[in-house]
Write an enzyme that holds these catalytic residues in place. Structure first.
Site, PDB file in Angstrom:
ATOM      1  N   GLY A 142       0.847  -1.122   0.089  1.00  0.00           N
ATOM      2  CA  GLY A 142      -0.066  -0.066  -0.277  1.00  0.00           C
ATOM      3  C   GLY A 142       0.710   1.216  -0.139  1.00  0.00           C
ATOM      4  N   ARG A 143       2.000   1.060   0.139  1.00  0.00           N
ATOM      5  CA  ARG A 143       3.075   2.212   0.387  1.00  0.00           C
ATOM      6  C   ARG A 143       4.544   2.276   0.001  1.00  0.00           C
ATOM      7  NH1 ARG A 143       3.215   3.861   6.615  1.00  0.00           N
ATOM      8  NH2 ARG A 143       3.063   1.725   7.659  1.00  0.00           N
ATOM      9  N   LYS A 180       9.786   2.705   1.050  1.00  0.00           N
ATOM     10  CA  LYS A 180       8.773   2.483   1.980  1.00  0.00           C
ATOM     11  C   LYS A 180       8.126   3.903   2.229  1.00  0.00           C
ATOM     12  CE  LYS A 180       6.742   0.504   6.182  1.00  0.00           C
ATOM     13  NZ  LYS A 180       6.973  -0.721   7.101  1.00  0.00           N
ATOM     14  N   ARG A 234       6.083 -12.453   1.039  1.00  0.00           N
ATOM     15  CA  ARG A 234       5.478 -12.760   2.527  1.00  0.00           C
ATOM     16  C   ARG A 234       4.682 -13.938   2.409  1.00  0.00           C
ATOM     17  NH1 ARG A 234       4.634  -7.192   4.637  1.00  0.00           N
ATOM     18  NH2 ARG A 234       6.036  -5.753   3.229  1.00  0.00           N
ATOM     19  N   ASP A 264       0.637 -11.291   6.732  1.00  0.00           N
ATOM     20  CA  ASP A 264       1.507 -10.545   5.692  1.00  0.00           C
ATOM     21  C   ASP A 264       2.675  -9.924   6.416  1.00  0.00           C
ATOM     22  OD1 ASP A 264      -0.730  -9.130   7.545  1.00  0.00           O
ATOM     23  OD2 ASP A 264      -0.079  -7.474   6.452  1.00  0.00           O
ATOM     24  N   ASP A 284      -2.718   6.682   2.638  1.00  0.00           N
ATOM     25  CA  ASP A 284      -2.073   7.943   1.975  1.00  0.00           C
ATOM     26  C   ASP A 284      -0.799   7.414   1.326  1.00  0.00           C
ATOM     27  OD1 ASP A 284      -0.424   7.841   4.054  1.00  0.00           O
ATOM     28  OD2 ASP A 284      -1.022   9.599   4.987  1.00  0.00           O
ATOM     29  N   GLY A 285      -0.386   6.403   1.665  1.00  0.00           N
ATOM     30  CA  GLY A 285       0.814   5.852   0.736  1.00  0.00           C
ATOM     31  C   GLY A 285       2.214   6.524   1.382  1.00  0.00           C
ATOM     32  N   ASP A 326       8.774  -5.619   8.577  1.00  0.00           N
ATOM     33  CA  ASP A 326       7.921  -4.706   8.810  1.00  0.00           C
ATOM     34  C   ASP A 326       7.705  -4.251  10.212  1.00  0.00           C
ATOM     35  OD1 ASP A 326       7.029  -4.557   6.177  1.00  0.00           O
ATOM     36  OD2 ASP A 326       4.946  -5.159   6.733  1.00  0.00           O
TER      37      ASP A 326
HETATM   38  P1  AMP Z   1       0.989  -2.798   8.132  1.00  0.00           P
HETATM   39  O1  AMP Z   1       0.095  -2.906   9.428  1.00  0.00           O
HETATM   40  O2  AMP Z   1       1.923  -1.571   8.273  1.00  0.00           O
HETATM   41  O3  AMP Z   1       1.599  -4.258   8.055  1.00  0.00           O
HETATM   42  O4  AMP Z   1       0.030  -2.568   7.046  1.00  0.00           O
HETATM   43  C1  AMP Z   1      -1.029  -3.612   6.633  1.00  0.00           C
HETATM   44  C2  AMP Z   1      -1.342  -3.089   5.277  1.00  0.00           C
HETATM   45  O5  AMP Z   1      -1.933  -1.779   5.146  1.00  0.00           O
HETATM   46  C3  AMP Z   1      -0.533  -3.181   4.095  1.00  0.00           C
HETATM   47  O6  AMP Z   1      -0.943  -3.547   3.048  1.00  0.00           O
HETATM   48  C4  AMP Z   1       0.096  -1.899   4.014  1.00  0.00           C
HETATM   49  O7  AMP Z   1       0.595  -1.520   2.709  1.00  0.00           O
HETATM   50  C5  AMP Z   1      -1.087  -1.027   4.441  1.00  0.00           C
HETATM   51  N1  AMP Z   1      -0.700   0.258   4.757  1.00  0.00           N
HETATM   52  C6  AMP Z   1      -0.240   0.786   6.056  1.00  0.00           C
HETATM   53  N2  AMP Z   1      -0.174   1.988   6.088  1.00  0.00           N
HETATM   54  C7  AMP Z   1      -0.371   2.565   4.805  1.00  0.00           C
HETATM   55  C8  AMP Z   1      -0.758   3.709   4.549  1.00  0.00           C
HETATM   56  N3  AMP Z   1      -0.249   4.796   5.022  1.00  0.00           N
HETATM   57  N4  AMP Z   1      -0.909   4.090   3.299  1.00  0.00           N
HETATM   58  C9  AMP Z   1      -1.240   2.988   2.391  1.00  0.00           C
HETATM   59  N5  AMP Z   1      -1.440   1.768   3.013  1.00  0.00           N
HETATM   60  C10 AMP Z   1      -0.780   1.511   4.038  1.00  0.00           C
HETATM   61 MG    MG Z   2       3.077  -4.935   6.737  1.00  0.00          MG
END
Ligand code: AMP
Ligand code: MG
Length: 520
Positions: free
Chosen positions: A102-103, A122, A192, A266, A134-135, A276
């Site tokens: 997502g980012r 990242k 992953r 994930d 917001d990426g 992560d």
């Molecule tokens: P995480 O909990 O950080 O492992 O993220 C879980 C999911 O949310 C993954 O698909 C990430 O890419 C997405 N994600 C987390 N934060 C953001 C962000 N600010 N913008 C877009 N995608 C996000």
């Molecule tokens: Mg993650």
């Protein structure tokens, strides 16, 4: 929030000092979306990892002005082909469906002295998998990821690495307005468990097989040989390889008091890397029930539960590649391996912390040694003794005791000589009784050699939350020097680093109030 489609406009063509390949892309468009990073305003270096650059034998130019823009996502390194990949996963025990990068934007694989290394930016902007996010990544969490990646590596624990940290004044909304940053992270593969779960959930066995074949061919070729253990089944061997790496990783996490915080499937690396970095924590006071993620209300990812969660996650991976293994009994048999491998790896790691590894610990004494470990952990848990400090003081005390014994072999042991260790606990009689058992097991003539070994096993420095927090507060004021100071300590955490004792101390009182937010 800007809901415009992810940026597909061409960014300026730019520097080319790395040699790129794109083997993942050969899998085809079901696996990723090609797209460019979103430009980041006024980027500035917050950290350049010269150590990693040198290890990979990448040229100095990687940290020149042009590359500042490339690693911020404002320009493309010539030869890179940016994309975001799709994965799914289980979050907090529930099927979460499609997630994906997502980012994090993959640039491809760059040739290095250690083989091809994938580079991801990242926080480099939205992708089709951003799901309303917001990426971006904030400076706070990016500093934590940068430092912890390198701290783990310094500890000898498998992890993704961090090449650079670029900061920007661009505002990012979390609980409050913060600023954006981009970490360039590096690993042989960012695959992953969730990548496999994705295609399995879609019932797309053809893609699943292509993905597994890709992973085996390019990252885990040893599976071909290992298949001999599993009736020639290379996919069973793949599961076994991942199972073994995960078991060993978890043993290392536990032995150093590391809590990951968000062990969703994930966030589990196929290569058994720590992946992560979010609300992670190195425990201060030892507490098996410690929860570092304030959003984890059930304590699913508490320190003491991590090994079982890893097994649960492996089960998810096994279910997803079961159609490839095509033999339920075999799949379950492979998974069973974790139940012996993890305790063995943890036992070895904990015995090493006590200096009882290697020649000093014959197989027959493992069980007795484990009892010694368990009783000590129980004692430490009762009083929440500082985890890192205790092991380090014990190691130092062994060296001192060893010296004293060489000089005057006949002198009986004296409680006072263990003061630096016993000072850490209230129940001194209990600790003294334990120390006597430990000494009897070790043999005093071995103390000196054991102590030296223990100082190479029990780190002086770990990335405690308050240390990261200090670097973050200074960085928010525009001063990035504390990041470098911490990196210098953490890259060799077993060295003494005279003059930096304060960094190995107990956390200050204000650290108790620190709440590490899950938002990043
Ligand atoms: P995480 O909990 O950080 O492992 O993220 C879980 C999911 O949310 C993954 O698909 C990430 O890419 C997405 N994600 C987390 N934060 C953001 C962000 N600010 N913008 C877009 N995608 C996000
Ligand atoms: Mg993650």
């Amino acid at each position: 929030m800007d809901l415009s489609p992810p940026n597909t406009a061409a960014t300026a063509a730019e520097p080319s000092v790395l040699e790129w390949t794109h083997r993942f892309k050969a899998l085809g468009p079901r696996f990723f979306t090609a797209l460019h990073p979103t430009p980041l305003a006024a980027p500035r270096w917050a950290a350049k990892n010269e150590v990693l650059r040198a290890e990979l034998a990448w040229p100095d130019e990687v940290f020149d002005d042009e590359h500042l823009h490339a690693l911020a996502g404002n320009a493309l390194m010539r030869g890179s082909e940016p994309m975001a990949t799709v994965y799914s996963g289980h979050q907090f025990g529930q099927w979460a469906g499609q997630l994906g990068d997502g980012r994090a934007i993959w640039l491809g694989e760059a040739a290095s002295a250690q083989g091809p290394q994938e580079i991801q930016l990242k926080g480099a902007g939205r992708t089709p998998y951003s799901r309303g996010g917001d990426g971006r990544a904030v400076l706070r969490s990016s500093i934590r990821e940068y430092l912890c990646s390198e701290a783990m590596h310094g500890l000898g624990i498998p992890t993704t690495r961090a090449l650079s940290l670029v900061a920007s004044p661009e505002p990012v909304r979390r609980e409050e307005i913060e600023t954006a940053a981009v970490v360039a992270r590096v690993a042989p593969s960012f695959l992953r468990f969730g990548h496999f779960e994705h295609f399995s959930a879609q019932g797309d066995t053809e893609s699943l097989r292509a993905l597994a074949d890709h992973a085996i061919a390019h990252h885990l070729p040893q599976c071909h040989e290992r298949a001999a253990l599993w009736q020639g089944n290379v996919y069973a061997a793949l599961l076994d390889e991942v199972q073994e790496r995960t078991a060993k990783l978890l043993a290392q996490w536990q032995a150093v008091g590391f809590c990951h915080g968000v062990m969703n499937t994930d966030n589990m690396s196929l290569l058994g890397l720590t992946l992560d970095y979010g609300p992670f924590q190195f425990m201060d006071g030892f507490n098996p029930g410690h929860i570092c993620n304030h959003s984890d209300h059930q304590g699913r990812y508490a320190y003491g539960r991590q090994p079982n969660v890893a097994y649960w996650n492996l089960y998810c991976l096994a279910q997803s590649i079961a159609p490839l293994i095509d033999d339920q009994d075999l799949t379950l048999a492979v998974l069973e391996g974790y139940k012996t491998l993890f305790p063995q790896a943890l036992g070895d790691a904990m015995r090493a912390k006590l200096g009882l590894a290697g020649a000093l610990a014959p197989e027959s004494e493992r069980e007795g040694d484990w009892k010694l470990v368990e009783d000590l952990m129980q004692l430490m848990a009762t009083e929440q003794v500082d985890f890192t400090l205790f092991w380090r003081q014990l190691s130092q005390a062994m060296v001192q005791q060893g010296k004293a014994h060489t000089q005057q072999p006949e002198t009986p042991m004296d409680l006072a000589h263990w003061a630096t260790v016993t000072d850490l606990v209230l129940d001194r009689p209990a600790l003294w009784a334990w120390l006597e058992r430990y000494s009897a097991r070790a043999g005093r003539e071995n103390f000196a050699a054991m102590g030296v070994q223990m100082l190479r096993t029990n780190p002086k420095f770990v990335l405690r939350n308050h240390l990261a927090e200090t670097a973050i507060r200074q960085a928010k004021l525009g001063d990035f020097s504390e990041i470098e100071t911490l990196h210098n300590l953490l890259k060799s955490p077993f060295d003494e680093h005279p003059g930096f004792e304060a960094y190995a101390d107990l956390p200050p009182d204000w650290a108790n109030q620190l709440e590490i937010s899950c938002s990043s």
